[in-house]
Design an enzyme around this catalytic site. Structure first.
Site, mmCIF file in Angstrom:
data_model
loop_
_atom_site.group_PDB
_atom_site.id
_atom_site.type_symbol
_atom_site.label_atom_id
_atom_site.label_comp_id
_atom_site.label_asym_id
_atom_site.label_seq_id
_atom_site.Cartn_x
_atom_site.Cartn_y
_atom_site.Cartn_z
ATOM 1 N N CYS A 176 -10.351 -4.944 -0.026
ATOM 2 C CA CYS A 176 -11.449 -3.979 0.039
ATOM 3 C C CYS A 176 -12.312 -4.103 -1.226
ATOM 4 C CB CYS A 176 -10.911 -2.558 0.187
ATOM 5 S SG CYS A 176 -10.281 -1.865 -1.358
ATOM 6 N N CYS B 190 -10.617 -3.172 -4.570
ATOM 7 C CA CYS B 190 -9.644 -4.185 -5.011
ATOM 8 C C CYS B 190 -10.375 -5.418 -5.548
ATOM 9 C CB CYS B 190 -8.699 -4.557 -3.875
ATOM 10 S SG CYS B 190 -7.520 -3.235 -3.514
ATOM 11 N N GLU C 246 -3.006 -4.563 -3.172
ATOM 12 C CA GLU C 246 -3.489 -5.487 -4.203
ATOM 13 C C GLU C 246 -3.490 -4.825 -5.572
ATOM 14 O OE1 GLU C 246 -4.742 -4.815 -1.266
ATOM 15 O OE2 GLU C 246 -6.095 -6.364 -0.543
ATOM 16 N N CYS D 156 -4.205 0.716 -2.507
ATOM 17 C CA CYS D 156 -4.016 -0.541 -1.770
ATOM 18 C C CYS D 156 -2.943 -1.410 -2.433
ATOM 19 C CB CYS D 156 -5.302 -1.346 -1.766
ATOM 20 S SG CYS D 156 -6.652 -0.605 -0.862
ATOM 21 N N ASN E 124 0.830 -1.206 0.000
ATOM 22 C CA ASN E 124 0.000 0.000 0.000
ATOM 23 C C ASN E 124 0.863 1.254 0.000
ATOM 24 O OD1 ASN E 124 0.534 -0.932 2.655
ATOM 25 N ND2 ASN E 124 -1.135 0.252 3.512
ATOM 26 N N GLU F 158 0.349 5.082 0.706
ATOM 27 C CA GLU F 158 -0.563 6.102 1.230
ATOM 28 C C GLU F 158 -0.122 7.500 0.820
ATOM 29 O OE1 GLU F 158 -1.022 5.331 5.433
ATOM 30 O OE2 GLU F 158 -2.164 3.494 5.018
HETATM 31 N N1 THU Z 1 -5.257 -1.597 2.480
HETATM 32 C C1 THU Z 1 -4.682 -2.390 1.523
HETATM 33 O O1 THU Z 1 -3.604 -2.087 1.002
HETATM 34 N N2 THU Z 1 -5.318 -3.535 1.190
HETATM 35 C C2 THU Z 1 -6.458 -3.994 1.774
HETATM 36 O O2 THU Z 1 -6.942 -5.049 1.403
HETATM 37 C C3 THU Z 1 -7.108 -3.218 2.830
HETATM 38 C C4 THU Z 1 -6.527 -1.886 3.101
HETATM 39 C C5 THU Z 1 -4.545 -0.386 2.887
HETATM 40 C C6 THU Z 1 -5.179 0.916 2.500
HETATM 41 C C7 THU Z 1 -4.603 1.842 3.572
HETATM 42 O O3 THU Z 1 -3.305 2.245 3.143
HETATM 43 C C8 THU Z 1 -4.428 0.953 4.779
HETATM 44 O O4 THU Z 1 -4.443 -0.379 4.297
HETATM 45 C C9 THU Z 1 -5.507 1.123 5.835
HETATM 46 O O5 THU Z 1 -6.769 1.013 5.282
#
Ligand code: THU
Length: 159
Positions: free
Chosen positions: A112, A115, A75, A73, A62, A64
């Site tokens: 999520c 994704c 994925e 994310c 991920n 951010e």
């Molecule tokens: N996140 C992912 O990378 N993948 C997921 O399946 C769920 C959430 C990340 C997004 C954000 O950077 C952090 O996790 C918290 O939500």
């Protein structure tokens, strides 16, 4: 009025040793990738590893952003990198792992909604079902195809 029920299915393993070598290796790649996440705002580090049918593994994590919606994310970072760099190679499996400040997550991390939609697109693009491997310390879940995570989807037949 008809009441309908949709069933989903997945397999649950109690540890990585129960998985075959390929799947266990993919989880290890996802765990490794999580260490390179850029997650200063949530402290939630996610790693993802995509297996292609040519045996190549593409990882992501991920990313951010201070402007939160500008992040992505793990994925989708991995899937888009795979699709962008190996457009002719089919995606056959995707492993996801995550840790927070207490360590690797207890419950298997599940992708999520956005994704899930991106995984569906990749399945339809390559005409395959993607094996989705969700890592947790309490168990590892293996889901055969996005239909088990995204029933009643908006898909190419919806247009
Ligand atoms: N996140 C992912 O990378 N993948 C997921 O399946 C769920 C959430 C990340 C997004 C954000 O950077 C952090 O996790 C918290 O939500």
């Amino acid at each position: 009025m008809k009441h309908k029920i949709i069933e989903i299915s997945y397999s649950e393993y109690s540890s990585i040793e129960e998985l075959n070598e390929n799947e266990a290796g993919l989880i290890l790649k996802a765990r490794e990738a999580a260490k390179n996440a850029w997650a200063p705002y949530s402290g939630f580090h996610v790693g993802s590893a995509v297996l292609l049918d040519n045996g190549k593994i593409i990882t992501g994590n991920n990313q951010e952003n201070v402007a939160l919606p500008s992040g992505l994310c793990a994925e989708r970072v991995a899937l888009f990198a795979a699709n962008a760099n190996y457009p002719r190679d089919r995606v056959v499996a995707l492993a996801i792992s995550a840790y927070n400040k207490k360590g690797r997550v207890l419950h298997p991390i599940s992708p999520c909604g956005s994704c899930r939609q991106a995984i569906l697109e990749t399945e339809e693009r390559y005409g395959v079902s993607i094996r989705i491997i969700l890592d947790g310390t309490s168990s590892i879940q293996v889901v055969e195809g996005i239909k088990n995570l995204l029933p009643l989807s908006f898909n190419k037949d919806s247009l």
